[in-house]
Design an enzyme around this catalytic site. Sequence first.
Site, mmCIF file in Angstrom:
data_model
loop_
_atom_site.group_PDB
_atom_site.id
_atom_site.type_symbol
_atom_site.label_atom_id
_atom_site.label_comp_id
_atom_site.label_asym_id
_atom_site.label_seq_id
_atom_site.Cartn_x
_atom_site.Cartn_y
_atom_site.Cartn_z
ATOM 1 N N LYS A 49 40.958 45.449 31.567
ATOM 2 C CA LYS A 49 42.143 45.551 30.716
ATOM 3 C C LYS A 49 43.290 44.776 31.337
ATOM 4 O O LYS A 49 43.317 44.489 32.533
ATOM 5 C CB LYS A 49 42.555 47.012 30.492
ATOM 6 C CG LYS A 49 42.879 47.811 31.759
ATOM 7 C CD LYS A 49 44.318 47.789 32.130
ATOM 8 C CE LYS A 49 44.600 48.642 33.349
ATOM 9 N NZ LYS A 49 45.769 48.225 34.090
ATOM 10 N N ASP B 36 44.261 55.632 34.033
ATOM 11 C CA ASP B 36 43.772 54.607 33.103
ATOM 12 C C ASP B 36 42.473 55.005 32.402
ATOM 13 O O ASP B 36 42.108 54.392 31.404
ATOM 14 C CB ASP B 36 43.507 53.281 33.837
ATOM 15 C CG ASP B 36 44.759 52.455 34.058
ATOM 16 O OD1 ASP B 36 45.793 52.745 33.432
ATOM 17 O OD2 ASP B 36 44.692 51.504 34.857
#
Length: 188
Positions: A13, A139
């Site tokens: 990401k 996350d």
Amino acid sequence: MSNTSLRLPSFAKLNWSLQILGLRHDGYHEIVTLLQTVSLCDELTFELRDDSQIILHCDDPSIPTDDTNLIVKAALALRKRLGSSSGAEITLTKKIPAQGGLGGASSNAAVTLLALNALWRADLTPGQLKLIGRSLGSDVPFFFAGGRCIAIGTGTTVKALDDPPVKRLIIVTPNPKVSAANAYATLN
């Protein structure tokens, strides 16, 4: 998917933006960040074992394969939640640079929860898996949604957004490695 093995990608990401709003009473930082998965990915292979061992192999010798690795932590957390003694042999093929801010370990943890939930026939809901993921890292919940999301709080509250038009990117990570925990610890 076979009944005893599974191979899945584990995507990286990017943080398109990151606002750090301040330190919370629990020691974490309050943030607002815009996240996006990208095509860069690790590959994880899962195989059931006949015993209760959780064994991790990795082609990158700098990656720990013991219970300090988020993949192993995720497997153990899921097994504890299930009250199970199921085992698995997991192979990680690294493509995402470690400690480069790309979420590789968190992505690996989320994929591990999804894969072992299926292989161990646990039938936990995505919401239940996200709760386990929250306990592993800020996350991790994002990787259950992927795409483009806004994350708030400690990053564990995630809202999906429409994907932007496709963009071509070159991802460059510097040689120095920095853990997210150490980076946040240096903020004042």
